[in-house]
Design an enzyme around this catalytic site. Structure first.
Site: not given
Ligand code: UDP
Length: 330
Positions: A119, A143
């Site tokens: 990501t 995350y």
């Protein structure tokens, strides 16, 4: 096409299911492992679905042997940034520790290739707004950190063994498949295009612009929105590259240019043909002003060519999907 099979973890989820579909259309043998925590059975249009957890070493070991797996594509993960801030260990358990188990199974069974779903959140706050793969990684939430730790494990494992891998760092993904069969199902969505499409269809009364005082042309945040079909195709391209003997690499996946929140909302209103009820709110914590992928490396080194680099097309596709969901829930 290979006589071996590909294990796709999280293949019932949003991006994984698009990759499974494209692999299936190309005649690949696909086995999906998904615990259906956020994925859906119906999203798996090809291959065999096994319901189970990536952290279950015995199960993964058995699948690799039974289905003659030589490649793993790893999507299974938790992906909600605010939740990762509230409950970091949930993210380190699923996104980091479970992946470590998966990698151990890969090592024990001589898996050749691994494609990892990472990501843009690994970059954190960018000074320039545009990230190349060499931009320092400084995630600002668990995350992003949980994904970055997997990137590191993969790098080390590829150095220590014959495994080769590609890490793909996704920017802002949206859209559904051309036949509106699979798309983004997340309940309580927070992603801009999904939220705006839900508001257009009356699933929400209004939507908010988080921040109108950024140092950007119209004061709202700028992001690099990529169609899920193009993103899925990047995985197929990465697979071919690894099969042809390519070495391990990390690539950004975006289009290399961005749109502001206001531009996105204008496009949703234009495509939908009616105004949205928009409220201007303060900035959301942790949002960088601009986040754009320098995606020249994947184009140059893998020959990946985006086909749907058009905000109107992305919004059209996302709206179609929301219409389908709305009709299903009536
Ligand atoms: N955003 C917004 N309203 C929303 C959701 C998002 O103004 O309801 C903005 C957000 O501040 C950012 C951009 O839209 O500038 C994209 O946010 P999103 O949550 O879609 O993805 P992110 O870039 O945070 O992963």
């Amino acid at each position: 096409m290979s006589s071996k099979s590909i294990l796709v973890t999280g293949g019932a989820g949003y991006i994984g299911s698009h990759v499974v579909r494209q692999l299936g259309e190309q005649g690949e043998n696909v086995v999906v492992l998904d615990n259906l925590y956020s994925g859906q059975k119906e999203a798996v249009l090809y291959g065999k679905l096994i319901i189970g957890d990536t952290s279950d070493k015995e199960l993964v070991d058995q699948i690799i042997k039974q289905y003659n797996i030589d490649t793993v594509m790893h999507f299974a993960a938790h992906t909600v940034v605010p939740e990762s801030v509230e409950n970091p260990l949930k993210y380190y358990a699923n996104n980091t520790s479970a992946t470590r188990n998966l990698l151990e199974c890969c090592q024990n069974n001589g898996i050749k290739h691994f494609i990892f779903s990472s990501t843009a959140a690994v970059y954190g706050m960018l000074e320039e707004g545009v990230a190349t793969e060499d931009t320092p990684t400084r995630p600002i939430n668990p995350y992003g950190t949980s994904k970055l730790m997997t990137e590191w494990m993969l790098k080390d494992l590829s150095l220590a063994t014959d495994l080769t891998h590609i890490t793909l760092r996704y920017f802002n993904v949206s859209g559904c498949d051309p036949q509106t069969r699979i798309g983004q199902n997340t309940p309580n969505a927070t992603l801009l295009i999904k939220v705006a499409c839900e508001a257009a269809l009356g699933k929400r009364d209004s939507l908010s612009i988080f921040g109108t005082d950024y140092d950007t042309p119209d004061g709202t945040g700028v992001r690099d929105y990529i169609h899920v079909e193009d993103l899925a195709d990047a995985h197929i391209t990465a697979l071919k590259y690894l099969r042809n003997g390519g070495e391990s690499k990390t690539f950004n996946c975006g289009y290399g240019h961005g749109y502001s929140v206001k531009e996105v909302l204008d496009t949703v209103q234009k495509v939908h043909g009616a105004p949205l009820n928009i409220e201007e709110k303060p900035r959301r914590a942790g949002d960088p002003p601009i986040l754009i992928a320098d995606c020249s490396a994947i184009q140059k080194e893998l020959g990946w060519k985006p086909k749907l680099d058009d905000l109107e097309k992305i919004v059209e596709s996302s709206l179609k999907w929301e219409h389908k969901l709305a009709n299903k829930n009536q």
